[in-house]
Design an enzyme around this catalytic site. Sequence first.
Site, PDB file in Angstrom:
ATOM      1  N   ASP A   3      40.709  -8.308  41.892  1.00 36.46           N
ATOM      2  CA  ASP A   3      40.934  -6.947  42.411  1.00 36.46           C
ATOM      3  C   ASP A   3      42.185  -6.363  42.107  1.00 36.46           C
ATOM      4  O   ASP A   3      43.048  -6.949  41.309  1.00 36.46           O
ATOM      5  CB  ASP A   3      40.226  -6.549  43.759  1.00 36.46           C
ATOM      6  CG  ASP A   3      41.253  -7.255  44.900  1.00 36.46           C
ATOM      7  OD1 ASP A   3      42.426  -7.803  44.440  1.00 36.46           O
ATOM      8  OD2 ASP A   3      41.062  -7.054  46.336  1.00 36.46           O
ATOM      9  N   HIS A   4      42.529  -5.165  42.870  1.00 39.73           N
ATOM     10  CA  HIS A   4      43.722  -4.471  42.524  1.00 39.73           C
ATOM     11  C   HIS A   4      45.027  -5.157  43.014  1.00 39.73           C
ATOM     12  O   HIS A   4      45.938  -5.260  42.533  1.00 39.73           O
ATOM     13  CB  HIS A   4      43.816  -2.971  43.081  1.00 39.73           C
ATOM     14  CG  HIS A   4      43.463  -3.034  44.440  1.00 39.73           C
ATOM     15  ND1 HIS A   4      42.247  -3.413  45.059  1.00 39.73           N
ATOM     16  CD2 HIS A   4      44.196  -2.844  45.474  1.00 39.73           C
ATOM     17  CE1 HIS A   4      42.098  -3.291  46.187  1.00 39.73           C
ATOM     18  NE2 HIS A   4      43.378  -3.130  46.768  1.00 39.73           N
ATOM     19  N   CYS A  56      42.370 -12.040  45.222  1.00 39.38           N
ATOM     20  CA  CYS A  56      42.392 -11.033  45.865  1.00 39.38           C
ATOM     21  C   CYS A  56      43.781 -10.765  46.565  1.00 39.38           C
ATOM     22  O   CYS A  56      44.673 -11.620  46.451  1.00 39.38           O
ATOM     23  CB  CYS A  56      41.233 -10.510  46.433  1.00 39.38           C
ATOM     24  SG  CYS A  56      40.773 -11.689  47.778  1.00 39.38           S
ATOM     25  N   THR A  67      44.159 -11.929  49.775  1.00 41.55           N
ATOM     26  CA  THR A  67      44.424 -13.085  50.647  1.00 41.55           C
ATOM     27  C   THR A  67      43.713 -14.326  49.843  1.00 41.55           C
ATOM     28  O   THR A  67      43.792 -15.417  50.261  1.00 41.55           O
ATOM     29  CB  THR A  67      43.639 -12.987  52.049  1.00 41.55           C
ATOM     30  OG1 THR A  67      42.435 -12.523  51.834  1.00 41.55           O
ATOM     31  CG2 THR A  67      44.309 -11.740  52.896  1.00 41.55           C
ATOM     32  N   HIS A 113      36.895 -33.750  46.017  1.00 40.82           N
ATOM     33  CA  HIS A 113      35.970 -33.898  47.156  1.00 40.82           C
ATOM     34  C   HIS A 113      34.634 -32.784  47.216  1.00 40.82           C
ATOM     35  O   HIS A 113      33.719 -33.282  47.541  1.00 40.82           O
ATOM     36  CB  HIS A 113      36.584 -33.891  48.393  1.00 40.82           C
ATOM     37  CG  HIS A 113      37.431 -35.011  48.749  1.00 40.82           C
ATOM     38  ND1 HIS A 113      38.116 -35.300  49.992  1.00 40.82           N
ATOM     39  CD2 HIS A 113      38.017 -35.892  47.795  1.00 40.82           C
ATOM     40  CE1 HIS A 113      38.531 -36.383  49.809  1.00 40.82           C
ATOM     41  NE2 HIS A 113      38.705 -36.748  48.642  1.00 40.82           N
ATOM     42  N   ARG A 124      29.793 -41.038  48.329  1.00 33.59           N
ATOM     43  CA  ARG A 124      29.786 -40.362  49.356  1.00 33.59           C
ATOM     44  C   ARG A 124      30.131 -38.578  49.079  1.00 33.59           C
ATOM     45  O   ARG A 124      29.472 -38.025  49.643  1.00 33.59           O
ATOM     46  CB  ARG A 124      30.714 -40.825  50.460  1.00 33.59           C
ATOM     47  CG  ARG A 124      32.062 -40.695  50.047  1.00 33.59           C
ATOM     48  CD  ARG A 124      33.120 -41.566  51.212  1.00 33.59           C
ATOM     49  NE  ARG A 124      34.378 -41.304  50.947  1.00 33.59           N
ATOM     50  CZ  ARG A 124      35.129 -41.929  49.937  1.00 33.59           C
ATOM     51  NH1 ARG A 124      34.679 -42.987  49.229  1.00 33.59           N
ATOM     52  NH2 ARG A 124      36.425 -41.561  49.683  1.00 33.59           N
ATOM     53  N   ARG A 169      27.612 -35.748  49.731  1.00 34.98           N
ATOM     54  CA  ARG A 169      28.034 -34.489  50.776  1.00 34.98           C
ATOM     55  C   ARG A 169      27.813 -33.037  49.895  1.00 34.98           C
ATOM     56  O   ARG A 169      27.225 -32.179  50.512  1.00 34.98           O
ATOM     57  CB  ARG A 169      29.424 -34.516  51.078  1.00 34.98           C
ATOM     58  CG  ARG A 169      29.372 -35.883  51.927  1.00 34.98           C
ATOM     59  CD  ARG A 169      30.854 -36.385  52.331  1.00 34.98           C
ATOM     60  NE  ARG A 169      30.583 -37.618  53.188  1.00 34.98           N
ATOM     61  CZ  ARG A 169      31.940 -38.249  53.149  1.00 34.98           C
ATOM     62  NH1 ARG A 169      33.123 -38.104  52.581  1.00 34.98           N
ATOM     63  NH2 ARG A 169      32.025 -39.478  54.007  1.00 34.98           N
TER      64      ARG A 169
END
Length: 157
Positions: free
Chosen positions: A8-9, A66, A68, A99, A134, A138
């Site tokens: 985004d901006h 973005c 955050t 993972h 594993r 998962r």
Amino acid sequence: MILYIGSDHAGYSLKEYLKNHLQQHGYEILDVGVHSETPADYPDIAHTLTAQLVQETRPALGILICGTGIGMCIAANKRPGIRAANASEPVSAALAREHNNANILCLGARVVGPELARATVEAFLRTGFSPEERHHRRVQKLELIGGDLKSHTEPLK
Ligand code: RB5
């Protein structure tokens, strides 16, 4: 390796920085926007990038940026087949691949500086999904968490 990138901006400037760096290192970059700092809604970009990524037939990963990384990550994970991880440093980015078989890295341009973002992206790109059973089990279970709330007490198989 094809790399889809979008922001985004708030993430535009970091997107441009990372795009130039990655192009110089030989990656084919598909930039879904934005192309300026004009305010934009992060779900629009996540919607576009994830739709293209899940339809891509060649080996591909995505980077969404973005302010955050959080909004992009929430939006991207709405799309079946997407495993997006919000990471601010290389250890988490590498483990998201190893993972969780993450196929999108989300970054927060208001959280990480360009050098840390670059190191985080490089860790994401150089790490593969673990061959350990594993981790495959998962990740397969992630696909089983659906919308049927009545069956939420049944164990995932
Ligand atoms: C835009 O101001 C900001 O809310 C957005 O970039 C992002 O951080 C949302 O999660």
